[in-house]
Scaffold this active site. Structure first.
Site, PDB file in Angstrom:
ATOM      1  N   TYR A   1      96.742 -30.465  94.460  1.00 32.03           N
ATOM      2  CA  TYR A   1      97.567 -31.422  93.711  1.00 32.03           C
ATOM      3  C   TYR A   1      99.033 -30.989  93.671  1.00 32.03           C
ATOM      4  O   TYR A   1      99.860 -31.464  94.435  1.00 32.03           O
ATOM      5  CB  TYR A   1      96.998 -31.658  92.296  1.00 32.03           C
ATOM      6  CG  TYR A   1      97.673 -32.852  91.657  1.00 32.03           C
ATOM      7  CD1 TYR A   1      97.117 -34.124  91.751  1.00 32.03           C
ATOM      8  CD2 TYR A   1      98.908 -32.726  91.029  1.00 32.03           C
ATOM      9  CE1 TYR A   1      97.773 -35.232  91.227  1.00 32.03           C
ATOM     10  CE2 TYR A   1      99.574 -33.830  90.510  1.00 32.03           C
ATOM     11  CZ  TYR A   1      99.003 -35.068  90.608  1.00 32.03           C
ATOM     12  OH  TYR A   1      99.671 -36.164  90.099  1.00 32.03           O
TER      13      TYR A   1
ATOM     14  N   GLY B   1     104.079 -51.214  86.606  1.00 31.02           N
ATOM     15  CA  GLY B   1     102.745 -50.586  86.662  1.00 31.02           C
ATOM     16  C   GLY B   1     102.111 -50.673  85.281  1.00 31.02           C
ATOM     17  O   GLY B   1     101.667 -49.678  84.705  1.00 31.02           O
TER      18      GLY B   1
ATOM     19  N   ALA C   1     105.586 -54.401  93.325  1.00 31.55           N
ATOM     20  CA  ALA C   1     106.788 -53.838  92.695  1.00 31.55           C
ATOM     21  C   ALA C   1     107.728 -53.189  93.718  1.00 31.55           C
ATOM     22  O   ALA C   1     108.919 -53.022  93.451  1.00 31.55           O
ATOM     23  CB  ALA C   1     106.385 -52.791  91.659  1.00 31.55           C
TER      24      ALA C   1
HETATM   25  P1  NAD Z   1      96.596 -46.534  87.139  1.00 29.12           P
HETATM   26  O1  NAD Z   1      95.930 -46.665  88.458  1.00 29.12           O
HETATM   27  O2  NAD Z   1      95.768 -46.693  85.909  1.00 29.12           O
HETATM   28  O3  NAD Z   1      97.800 -47.602  87.022  1.00 29.12           O
HETATM   29  C1  NAD Z   1      98.642 -47.906  88.079  1.00 29.12           C
HETATM   30  C2  NAD Z   1      99.436 -49.173  87.786  1.00 29.12           C
HETATM   31  O4  NAD Z   1     100.287 -49.416  88.933  1.00 29.12           O
HETATM   32  C3  NAD Z   1      98.581 -50.441  87.597  1.00 29.12           C
HETATM   33  O5  NAD Z   1      99.160 -51.252  86.590  1.00 29.12           O
HETATM   34  C4  NAD Z   1      98.737 -51.164  88.936  1.00 29.12           C
HETATM   35  O6  NAD Z   1      98.630 -52.588  88.866  1.00 29.12           O
HETATM   36  C5  NAD Z   1     100.157 -50.786  89.289  1.00 29.12           C
HETATM   37  N1  NAD Z   1     100.474 -50.917  90.720  1.00 29.12           N
HETATM   38  C6  NAD Z   1      99.892 -50.284  91.773  1.00 29.12           C
HETATM   39  N2  NAD Z   1     100.482 -50.683  92.929  1.00 29.12           N
HETATM   40  C7  NAD Z   1     101.468 -51.571  92.583  1.00 29.12           C
HETATM   41  C8  NAD Z   1     102.406 -52.342  93.307  1.00 29.12           C
HETATM   42  N3  NAD Z   1     102.513 -52.257  94.628  1.00 29.12           N
HETATM   43  N4  NAD Z   1     103.210 -53.178  92.599  1.00 29.12           N
HETATM   44  C9  NAD Z   1     103.117 -53.299  91.252  1.00 29.12           C
HETATM   45  N5  NAD Z   1     102.267 -52.568  90.511  1.00 29.12           N
HETATM   46  C10 NAD Z   1     101.448 -51.722  91.172  1.00 29.12           C
HETATM   47  O7  NAD Z   1      97.359 -45.153  87.182  1.00 29.12           O
HETATM   48  P2  NAD Z   1      97.724 -44.030  86.091  1.00 29.12           P
HETATM   49  O8  NAD Z   1      96.737 -42.930  86.234  1.00 29.12           O
HETATM   50  O9  NAD Z   1      98.019 -44.609  84.771  1.00 29.12           O
HETATM   51  O10 NAD Z   1      99.068 -43.464  86.739  1.00 29.12           O
HETATM   52  C11 NAD Z   1     100.365 -43.868  86.350  1.00 29.12           C
HETATM   53  C12 NAD Z   1     101.315 -42.703  86.528  1.00 29.12           C
HETATM   54  O11 NAD Z   1     100.895 -41.638  85.657  1.00 29.12           O
HETATM   55  C13 NAD Z   1     101.324 -42.114  87.941  1.00 29.12           C
HETATM   56  O12 NAD Z   1     102.629 -41.711  88.262  1.00 29.12           O
HETATM   57  C14 NAD Z   1     100.423 -40.897  87.804  1.00 29.12           C
HETATM   58  O13 NAD Z   1     100.688 -39.901  88.764  1.00 29.12           O
HETATM   59  C15 NAD Z   1     100.795 -40.448  86.406  1.00 29.12           C
HETATM   60  N6  NAD Z   1      99.831 -39.520  85.756  1.00 29.12           N
HETATM   61  C16 NAD Z   1      98.483 -39.793  85.750  1.00 29.12           C
HETATM   62  C17 NAD Z   1      97.617 -38.872  85.169  1.00 29.12           C
HETATM   63  C18 NAD Z   1      96.121 -39.113  85.127  1.00 29.12           C
HETATM   64  O14 NAD Z   1      95.359 -38.181  84.890  1.00 29.12           O
HETATM   65  N7  NAD Z   1      95.677 -40.329  85.317  1.00 29.12           N
HETATM   66  C19 NAD Z   1      98.108 -37.700  84.569  1.00 29.12           C
HETATM   67  C20 NAD Z   1      99.479 -37.479  84.545  1.00 29.12           C
HETATM   68  C21 NAD Z   1     100.333 -38.397  85.162  1.00 29.12           C
END
Ligand code: NAD
EC number: 1.3.1.44
Length: 396
Positions: A234, A47, A111
């Site tokens: 959430y 990711g 993935a």
């Molecule tokens: P994002 O959407 O920016 O990134 C998601 C990534 O996952 C991307 O690189 C995408 O290409 C990849 N991806 C999605 N489906 C895929 C698949 N099937 N195969 C391979 N890659 C795949 O998301 P984000 O906000 O950075 O979230 C990442 C983690 O951080 C998550 O677990 C989320 O819950 C957590 N998080 C996010 C926040 C927030 O506010 N954004 C806060 C705390 C925690």
């Protein structure tokens, strides 16, 4: 081609290659002004193309000097369609990593599949030998199970009762009441299957069995807790149940990897504008209020600042990694300070369509949303002709 933003709801269907490259460079520049980190040598980020995963990859490469493999699901440009932002981000990252003398490789695909795991293991064997940090940062609306073939969809819904709270259309600034009906048992099961820990566990099992995880390896996945106002939808809703499963997986993996000196963590990160968080009702309005308060206090952070702090002070800081009573790393500590939350709650009570741009940083939210796709970035001429076809140097 002249590339302008085209939005559909909370997604933008175009991305600008030069703007994305500039956003990646801004993150690299930040990291390079910080002290270097004595950290991992070979890092796998699952990711890796946007949000927290991309920032983790940048910190690994440009603060710790590590070689990286990024796995992500992005699309190349085709005909009149631009590539996705993650594609352009990754191309820019790989170019900069090569210029700095670090190895970096990309695997684009699902993935969750056996095929992509096997391909990644082959690549580690031939190019890096062993991995000493695995970052799991996948956020996806769907997952097809590699063994049963069942396709699950995740939903963001409360459990048990209807949830109602303020939300904003961040394009128009209209504040309305969102009402979300509770999830069914099956929706809960499917959300846990997509966003819980099963796939993370599968990755670690397969990497271990293939002998490509170094002794003492670390793995980390990301979670969110957030304020009282979003708890019902959430943390106590379907996504929270999936995060509970992710956290239980971390405990299991910590024992499993602990046998060879390794560690597994969940890091609870701050709420930030990413493609995933913009899809959650109520959250964009909360983030806008939070940004206002944290910026005024001078403690605002983006993905890169959060991930630098995670690596430098927690995962690879001096001594044991500090965790809370549940064993979680907390880089959401500044967001969750009682005085910050009290101010956000005060603003929240008063927020309406009429005052949203004064009481919250909705304009900052909107701008950051477009920056995720390479738009509204200083120094880019959006009237100029650009080639949407960009190669990722080390795509395997
Ligand atoms: P994002 O959407 O920016 O990134 C998601 C990534 O996952 C991307 O690189 C995408 O290409 C990849 N991806 C999605 N489906 C895929 C698949 N099937 N195969 C391979 N890659 C795949 O998301 P984000 O906000 O950075 O979230 C990442 C983690 O951080 C998550 O677990 C989320 O819950 C957590 N998080 C996010 C926040 C927030 O506010 N954004 C806060 C705390 C925690």
């Amino acid at each position: 081609m002249i590339i302008q933003p085209k939005t559909r709801g909370f997604i933008c269907t175009t991305a600008h290659p030069e703007g994305c490259a500039q956003q990646v460079q801004r993150q690299i520049d930040y990291v390079q002004t910080q002290p270097a980190i004595e950290g991992p040598r070979n890092v796998l980020v699952i990711g890796a193309s946007t949000g927290y995963g991309l920032a983790s990859r940048i910190v690994s490469s440009f603060a710790a000097g590590a070689n990286t493999i990024g796995v992500y699901f992005d699309k190349a440009a085709e005909g009149a369609r631009t590539a996705s932002a993650g594609w352009y981000n990754s191309a820019a990252f790989e170019e900069a990593a090569a210029a700095a003398g670090r190895k970096s490789y990309s695997i684009v695909g699902d993935a969750f599949s056996d095929e992509i795991k096997a391909k990644t293991i082959d690549l580690i064997r031939t190019e890096l030998g062993k991995i000493d940090l695995v970052v799991y940062s996948v956020a996806s609306p769907r997952r097809t199970h590699p063994k049963t073939g069942e396709t699950f969809s995740s939903v963001i819904k409360p459990l048990g009762g209807t949830y109602s709270n303020k939300t904003v259309n961040f394009h128009s600034g209209e504040v309305t009441q969102a009402t979300i009906e509770p999830a069914t048992e099956d929706e809960l099961r499917q959300t846990i299957a997509v966003m819980g820990g099963e796939d993370w566990q599968m990755w670690i099992d397969e990497l271990q069995q293939a002998g490509v995880l170094a002794d003492g390896a670390t793995t980390v996945a990301y979670s969110y807790i957030g304020p009282e106002i979003t708890h019902a939808v959430y943390r106590e809703g379907t996504i929270g149940a999936a995060k509970n499963d992710l956290e239980a997986t971390a405990q299991r993996l910590n024992k499993q990897l602990g046998e060879s000196g390794g560690r597994a963590f969940v890091s609870v990160n701050k709420a930030l504008v990413t493609q995933s968080s913009s899809a959650i009702p109520v959250v964009p309005l909360y983030i806008s209020a939070l940004y206002k308060v944290m910026k005024e206090k001078g403690i605002h952070e983006g993905c890169i600042e959060q991930m630098y702090r995670l690596f430098s002070e927690r995962l690879y800081g001096e001594g044991e990694t500090p965790v809370d009573e549940k064993g979680l790393i907390r880089v959401d500590d500044w967001e969750m300070r009682p005085e910050i939350q009290a101010e956000v709650a005060k603003l929240w009570a008063d927020l309406t369509t009429e005052n949203v741009y004064d009481l919250s940083d909705l304009e900052g939210y909107r701008r950051e949303f477009f920056q995720l796709f390479g738009f509204e970035t200083d120094g880019i001429d959006y009237e100029a002709d650009v080639n949407p076809e960009v190669n990722i140097p080390n795509l395997r």
